[in-house]
Scaffold this active site. Sequence first.
Site, mmCIF file in Angstrom:
data_model
loop_
_atom_site.group_PDB
_atom_site.id
_atom_site.type_symbol
_atom_site.label_atom_id
_atom_site.label_comp_id
_atom_site.label_asym_id
_atom_site.label_seq_id
_atom_site.Cartn_x
_atom_site.Cartn_y
_atom_site.Cartn_z
ATOM 1 N N SER A 197 -50.794 -17.818 16.512
ATOM 2 C CA SER A 197 -49.870 -18.661 15.749
ATOM 3 C C SER A 197 -48.444 -18.475 16.270
ATOM 4 O O SER A 197 -48.181 -18.728 17.436
ATOM 5 C CB SER A 197 -49.994 -18.346 14.254
ATOM 6 O OG SER A 197 -49.304 -19.287 13.470
ATOM 7 N N ASP A 344 -57.345 -27.529 13.563
ATOM 8 C CA ASP A 344 -56.145 -26.767 13.200
ATOM 9 C C ASP A 344 -55.136 -27.695 12.540
ATOM 10 O O ASP A 344 -54.689 -28.675 13.130
ATOM 11 C CB ASP A 344 -55.534 -26.130 14.451
ATOM 12 C CG ASP A 344 -54.496 -25.068 14.126
ATOM 13 O OD1 ASP A 344 -53.612 -25.344 13.284
ATOM 14 O OD2 ASP A 344 -54.553 -23.975 14.709
ATOM 15 N N HIS A 378 -56.611 -23.092 10.821
ATOM 16 C CA HIS A 378 -55.593 -22.246 11.430
ATOM 17 C C HIS A 378 -55.747 -20.798 10.977
ATOM 18 O O HIS A 378 -55.666 -19.877 11.791
ATOM 19 C CB HIS A 378 -54.203 -22.768 11.066
ATOM 20 C CG HIS A 378 -53.100 -22.118 11.845
ATOM 21 N ND1 HIS A 378 -52.880 -22.379 13.180
ATOM 22 C CD2 HIS A 378 -52.153 -21.201 11.483
ATOM 23 C CE1 HIS A 378 -51.846 -21.665 13.612
ATOM 24 N NE2 HIS A 378 -51.394 -20.937 12.602
#
EC number: 3.1.1.-
Length: 455
Positions: A197, A344, A378
């Site tokens: 991330s 995502d 995610h």
Amino acid sequence: MKLNLFILGLLTLAAHAYALVARDKLLLPHEDPFFQPPDGWQDKEVGTILRSRKVTIKTLVKDNLKEAWQLLYRTTYTSDDEPTTTVTTVMVPHNAQNDSLVLFADFEDSSADRCAPSYSWRAGSLDDPSASTRVAIAMLYLQEGYIVTMPDKEGNRGAFGSGHVEGRQSLDGIRATLAFDKLGLSKDTRVAGHGYSGGGIQIGWAASLKKTYAPELNVVGWSAGGVPSNLTALIEKINGSPFAGFVVAGLTGVSSTYPEVKEYMEKVFTKQGLEDMEFPKKFCSTGIVLRFLFKDFFAKDFSKVGDRYLYEPVVRNILEKLTMGTNPDYTPDAPMLLMQAKNDEVAPYEAVKKTYDSWCQEGAQVHLVTLNNPLSSHASTTVTSSLPGFLWVRDRLQGKLAESGCHENKNFDVGINTNALGEDFKGILGILQGFLGDKIGPNDEYLIDWFKKHK
């Protein structure tokens, strides 16, 4: 050993409770004399250690550590004529190997210095629901015997999302760690990095800039997942969503780095908009997400020009520079693993695929793993990517060659095998699998529900 979400919650609450005590004892980086460089620091080479100290880590990794150090070192912002300093936190396991070093890219996702790893990992104040997951991923590398270096990659400006800053300061953090005489490392030490991330921004740009900025480093591989490779695409995707807070966090970090962007935004953002831009300078990622749940940052209460600020040349040009794969000079020269969920909902898959294609056209050596399970999101991919990322990094550090050229494959996993690494790693992998429990689903429903309850 499989920890469920209830146990994970207890771990997180314990971290909060401990932080209330620890924060009273620790000075924030801007208050801490250690962070103030000595006279003449501007004349030193990048990566030069200016000061060092032994520290205590208060997260769950503490039992895996022989010792931990912090190094203040000379580095830069976006160019060589912008000297600055920052700190890397170095964690040394009991079974430390001196032929390998891992750069662990913690995701701060904020401009506040209280969120930097140099402070938060000492204070035990990692404040988001994935805190135990982030720590457990670092524990994998420590358990294997790797020394781990974790730079404050945003510098004194809080440059979240500013890839050139994060990349340069990470590479200089590696230089400083290799030069630190208490570790027994050398210029020949094999180096690899992992991040997810916001940490994927750091790894992606360290990989991109290494060839031109730090060609002497013996980097053998990079691993990154959930990568926000295109900030414009990310902002367009998450604006008005449960994760909209990352819009203002990114805008704040970029405007803090580029004066021309800051000057323009001060003209076109409303009074409320400018007040919103101050929030990420004081709070960490969970607070930012909670504050701006479903916020529309193209609305008139934030911007006088709607969404047009994103496409104004002064902003558009900078965001294009911060898009991985747009400049052939910034092509990774070490093998790279990219892991991205097709669904995502924070970092768009299409943007990562475009970065992959661009790098491959320039001769990079990249393996793209697409997580195709409909449940992959995610948050869940933080866990799903952790074990293959670790195995890939371990192979590179052990001297095993990555497959040449570029290739892709699909992965339908939405969890990890806690027995994959044997008994010594079972508890760590259990913490990771426990984050998923049985409640993670499409679009990170568990996290969204958590944020709503804590708003």
